[in-house]
Scaffold this active site. Structure first.
Site, short mmCIF file in Angstrom:
data_model
loop_
_atom_site.label_atom_id
_atom_site.label_comp_id
_atom_site.label_asym_id
_atom_site.label_seq_id
_atom_site.Cartn_x
_atom_site.Cartn_y
_atom_site.Cartn_z
N GLU A 16 -5.38 -8.67 0.63
CA GLU A 16 -6.13 -8.68 1.87
C GLU A 16 -7.60 -8.27 1.64
O GLU A 16 -8.04 -7.39 1.01
CB GLU A 16 -5.82 -7.65 2.67
CG GLU A 16 -4.16 -7.63 3.23
CD GLU A 16 -3.88 -6.49 4.02
OE1 GLU A 16 -4.53 -5.95 4.96
OE2 GLU A 16 -2.47 -6.27 3.99
N GLU B 19 0.71 -1.24 0.17
CA GLU B 19 -0.03 0.06 0.08
C GLU B 19 0.95 1.33 0.01
O GLU B 19 0.42 2.18 0.55
CB GLU B 19 -0.86 -0.04 1.20
CG GLU B 19 -1.96 -1.34 1.20
CD GLU B 19 -2.96 -1.16 2.34
OE1 GLU B 19 -2.93 -0.39 2.84
OE2 GLU B 19 -3.70 -2.25 2.45
#
Length: 322
Positions: free
Chosen positions: A264, A160
Site C-alpha cells: 500500500e 498490519e
C-alpha cells in the site's frame, strides 16, 4: 456465525472489487510539537501525480477503483480488498477478467471481518472464532473461488498485524495467536488453490519480527508506506522522502531474504513534497535490493488521520465530490 452473503455492488465496485482500509502512521500526536509550515512548500499545481515508471525500475501495481490506471501499460498488478463476510465472491471473476485483459496479476487482501461495523466482532471474539475454526468455511470459499481464476494470484491475509492503533480487529493479538491464525488460513489457501503466492504484510513497525510465521509461509513480504506533507511536519518536524518512509520497515524485514513489496503506497501534499515521491517510488535503489514492486492505493483514505487532518486523498487525479 454470519455466512457469506451476496450484495449488489456498483459497476465500478464490481470491476475492481470494493474499497479498503489504508494505513495510518503509528505515532502519537501528543508527543510532537507543531512544525510551522512554509506556505510556499504547500503550493499545488500538479494535476496528475501518478508515479514515474522507470524502464529498468521497480514493478508497479495499483488498487484502482476509479480506473485511472485502466489504460496504462506496464502496470503489473491489480490489487483489491475483500472482507470474508457479506460479499459476493462472483465479483472476483469480474476482477480476474479485468486483470487478465491487461496482463496483470491479482493481489487479493483478505480482511477477516465484515465491512458492516454493526456486525464486527470484538478483537477477542474474532480471535477465538478464528482459532476455533469457525471461519474456515469463509476462507475456504474464497480459496475455492481463487482456484478458478485465470490470473496469477497473491493472497495477503490480515495485514498490519503489529499495529497497536486499534484500527483492525486482528491487530495487536499475541504473536503466537496471530501466527496460528495466519497459518490456519494460508493452509486452507494452499489446500484449495495450490500455486497461489502468500504475502505476509506487516505495517513496518518495531516488533513486527515477533509475528513472522516462518519462511515456509511467506513468499512475499508487503509493507505500507504513506507520505502526507502536513502529517510529516507535525509528527516528524520535517518532510520525509519515500526512501525515508520505507527504510524502517524495510530494514526490519530485509533479513528474511524474501522479495519485498510496498503493498500500500500513497502520497499527498504540495508540488515540492510530492515530486520526489513521484520520481523515486519505482526507482531501483541500492539501499533496498529486495524491493520488487510498489502498489499504489488510488483512492481516498477511509479513516481520518491524526492532528485533525481528515481523510487524505491519495488518488492520482483529483477526486470529485469529496
Amino acid at each position: 456465525m454470519k455466512k457469506l452473503m451476496k450484495n449488489h455492488l456498483s459497476t465500478a465496485a464490481i470491476a475492481l472489487l470494493l474499497l479498503c482500509v489504508a494505513d495510518l502512521p503509528g505515532r502519537s500526536e501528543v508527543q510532537y510539537a507543531a512544525f510551522a509550515p512554509n506556505p510556499a512548500a504547500a503550493v499545488r499545481t500538479i494535476i496528475d501525480k501518478r508515479p514515474v515508471l522507470h524502464a529498468d525500475g521497480i514493478k508497479f501495481g495499483a488498487y484502482d477503483p476509479h480506473g485511472d490506471f485502466g489504460a496504462q501499460a506496464n502496470v503489473a498488478t491489480e490489487a483489491l480488498f475483500l472482507p470474508w463476510e457479506d460479499v459476493d465472491l462472483e465479483t472476483l471473476r469480474v476482477a480476474d477478467a479485468y486483470a487478465q485483459a491487461r496482463g496483470r496479476n491479482l493481489l487479493i487482501t483478505v480482511e477477516p471481518w465484515s465491512w458492516d461495523v454493526d456486525w464486527r466482532l470484538t478483537s477477542t471474539e474474532l480471535r477465538a472464532k478464528v482459532l476455533r475454526g469457525d471461519y474456515d468455511v469463509n476462507m475456504r470459499a474464497i480459496a475455492q473461488m481463487i482456484s478458478q481464476l485465470k490470473s496469477p494470484v497473491i493472497v495477503r491475509w490480515g495485514q498490519e498485524m503489529e499495529d497497536k492503533s486499534g484500527r483492525f480487529s486482528w491487530s495487536g493479538w499475541s504473536p503466537q495467536d496471530y501466527i496460528a491464525a495466519y497459518k490456519r488460513m494460508m493452509n486452507i489457501v494452499r489446500q484449495e488453490a495450490p500455486g497461489t503466492e502468500l504475502m505476509w504484510s506487516p505495517k513496518g513497525e518495531p516488533g513486527l519480527e515477533a509475528y513472522y510465521p516462518g519462511d515456509d509461509y511467506v513468499d512475499l513480504v508487503g509493507l505500507s508506506v504513506f507520505g502526507l506533507q502536513r502529517y510529516d511536519e507535525l509528527a516528524y518536524n520535517e518532510h520525509r522522502t519515500f526512501s525515508e518512509a520505507l527504510k524502517q520497515g524495510y530494514d526490519l524485514v530485509a533479513g528474511y531474504g524474501k522479495p519485498v513489496w510496498v503493498a500500500e503506497l500513497g502520497y499527498e501534499g504540495g508540488d515540492a513534497y510530492m515530486k520526489p515521491w513521484i520520481e523515486t517510488v519505482t526507482l531501483k535503489q541500492s539501499a533496498f535490493p529486495n524491493l520488487q514492486e510498489v502498489v499504489y492505493f488510488n483512492d481516498r483514505d477511509v479513516h481520518a488521520w491524526p492532528f485533525n487532518l481528515g481523510r487524505p486523498d491519495w488518488r492520482v487525479v483529483e477526486s470529485l465530490g469529496n
